[in-house]
Scaffold this motif. Structure first.
Motif, PDB file in Angstrom:
ATOM      1  N   GLU A   1     -65.206 -22.456  15.872  1.00 55.23           N
ATOM      2  CA  GLU A   1     -66.002 -21.240  16.111  1.00 55.23           C
ATOM      3  C   GLU A   1     -65.203 -20.210  16.905  1.00 55.23           C
ATOM      4  O   GLU A   1     -65.322 -19.014  16.668  1.00 55.23           O
ATOM      5  N   ALA A   2     -64.392 -20.670  17.857  1.00 51.43           N
ATOM      6  CA  ALA A   2     -63.543 -19.745  18.625  1.00 51.43           C
ATOM      7  C   ALA A   2     -62.486 -19.119  17.712  1.00 51.43           C
ATOM      8  O   ALA A   2     -62.193 -17.924  17.822  1.00 51.43           O
ATOM      9  N   VAL A   3     -61.947 -19.910  16.805  1.00 51.49           N
ATOM     10  CA  VAL A   3     -60.968 -19.394  15.845  1.00 51.49           C
ATOM     11  C   VAL A   3     -61.637 -18.356  14.947  1.00 51.49           C
ATOM     12  O   VAL A   3     -61.055 -17.316  14.647  1.00 51.49           O
ATOM     13  N   CYS A   4     -62.858 -18.630  14.550  1.00 52.40           N
ATOM     14  CA  CYS A   4     -63.617 -17.697  13.710  1.00 52.40           C
ATOM     15  C   CYS A   4     -63.798 -16.352  14.436  1.00 52.40           C
ATOM     16  O   CYS A   4     -63.594 -15.294  13.852  1.00 52.40           O
ATOM     17  N   ARG A   5     -64.141 -16.400  15.708  1.00 48.37           N
ATOM     18  CA  ARG A   5     -64.297 -15.163  16.495  1.00 48.37           C
ATOM     19  C   ARG A   5     -62.967 -14.420  16.611  1.00 48.37           C
ATOM     20  O   ARG A   5     -62.916 -13.197  16.515  1.00 48.37           O
ATOM     21  N   GLN A   6     -61.879 -15.172  16.819  1.00 47.27           N
ATOM     22  CA  GLN A   6     -60.560 -14.551  16.899  1.00 47.27           C
ATOM     23  C   GLN A   6     -60.220 -13.845  15.592  1.00 47.27           C
ATOM     24  O   GLN A   6     -59.689 -12.727  15.609  1.00 47.27           O
TER      25      GLN A   6
ATOM     26  N   ASP B   1     -69.838 -17.770   6.760  1.00 46.25           N
ATOM     27  CA  ASP B   1     -69.416 -19.036   6.160  1.00 46.25           C
ATOM     28  C   ASP B   1     -68.017 -18.938   5.563  1.00 46.25           C
ATOM     29  O   ASP B   1     -67.216 -19.873   5.673  1.00 46.25           O
ATOM     30  N   GLN B   2     -67.708 -17.812   4.952  1.00 45.39           N
ATOM     31  CA  GLN B   2     -66.379 -17.645   4.369  1.00 45.39           C
ATOM     32  C   GLN B   2     -65.314 -17.487   5.457  1.00 45.39           C
ATOM     33  O   GLN B   2     -64.216 -18.028   5.337  1.00 45.39           O
ATOM     34  N   LEU B   3     -65.648 -16.772   6.505  1.00 52.80           N
ATOM     35  CA  LEU B   3     -64.720 -16.631   7.628  1.00 52.80           C
ATOM     36  C   LEU B   3     -64.515 -17.991   8.298  1.00 52.80           C
ATOM     37  O   LEU B   3     -63.397 -18.338   8.699  1.00 52.80           O
ATOM     38  N   LEU B   4     -65.567 -18.770   8.369  1.00 52.98           N
ATOM     39  CA  LEU B   4     -65.499 -20.113   8.938  1.00 52.98           C
ATOM     40  C   LEU B   4     -64.565 -21.002   8.124  1.00 52.98           C
ATOM     41  O   LEU B   4     -63.820 -21.808   8.685  1.00 52.98           O
ATOM     42  N   GLN B   5     -64.567 -20.844   6.810  1.00 50.45           N
ATOM     43  CA  GLN B   5     -63.654 -21.623   5.960  1.00 50.45           C
ATOM     44  C   GLN B   5     -62.195 -21.306   6.293  1.00 50.45           C
ATOM     45  O   GLN B   5     -61.351 -22.201   6.333  1.00 50.45           O
TER      46      GLN B   5
END
Length: 89
Positions: free
Chosen positions: A49-54, A76-80
Motif C-alpha cells: 500500500e505504501a508503494v502504491c501511494r508512492q 486495483d490496477q495501481l496496486l498490481q
C-alpha cells in the motif's frame, strides 16, 4: 512485468477530452512508467500500500499540475504495479 500503460475509457470522457485522449494517454503512461522505474529503484521492502501511494505521488509529480489534479487511476490496477515492484518483477 511489462511496463504499465494507461488507457482512458472513451465512454467516460467529454468531447474535449475525447479529442485529446491519445496524447493524454501517452503523457499519463509516460509519467506512470517513470514513477514505476523510480519506485522500483528505491524500493526497500515497504508494504504494498505504501508503494502504491508512492507510485501515485510520483506519477503526479511527472504531470502538469492541472492534469495531476484530475489524475484518478484505478486503485486495483495501481496496486498490481505496486505488487510487481514488491515482488521484484
Amino acid at each position: 512485468m511489462t511496463e504499465p500503460q494507461i488507457t482512458l475509457d472513451p465512454h467516460s470522457l467529454n468531447p474535449v477530452e475525447e479529442k485529446l485522449r491519445r496524447p493524454l494517454e501517452e503523457q499519463l503512461t509516460s509519467a506512470l512508467q517513470a514513477a514505476t522505474e523510480q519506485t522500483r529503484q528505491t524500493y526497500a521492502g515497504e508494504p504494498v500500500e505504501a508503494v502504491c501511494r508512492q507510485l501515485l505521488e510520483r506519477t503526479r509529480e511527472h504531470l502538469h499540475p492541472d492534469i495531476a489534479a484530475g489524475f484518478r487511476p484505478d486503485h486495483d490496477q495501481l496496486l498490481q504495479v505496486a505488487q510487481a515492484i514488491a515482488a521484484g518483477r
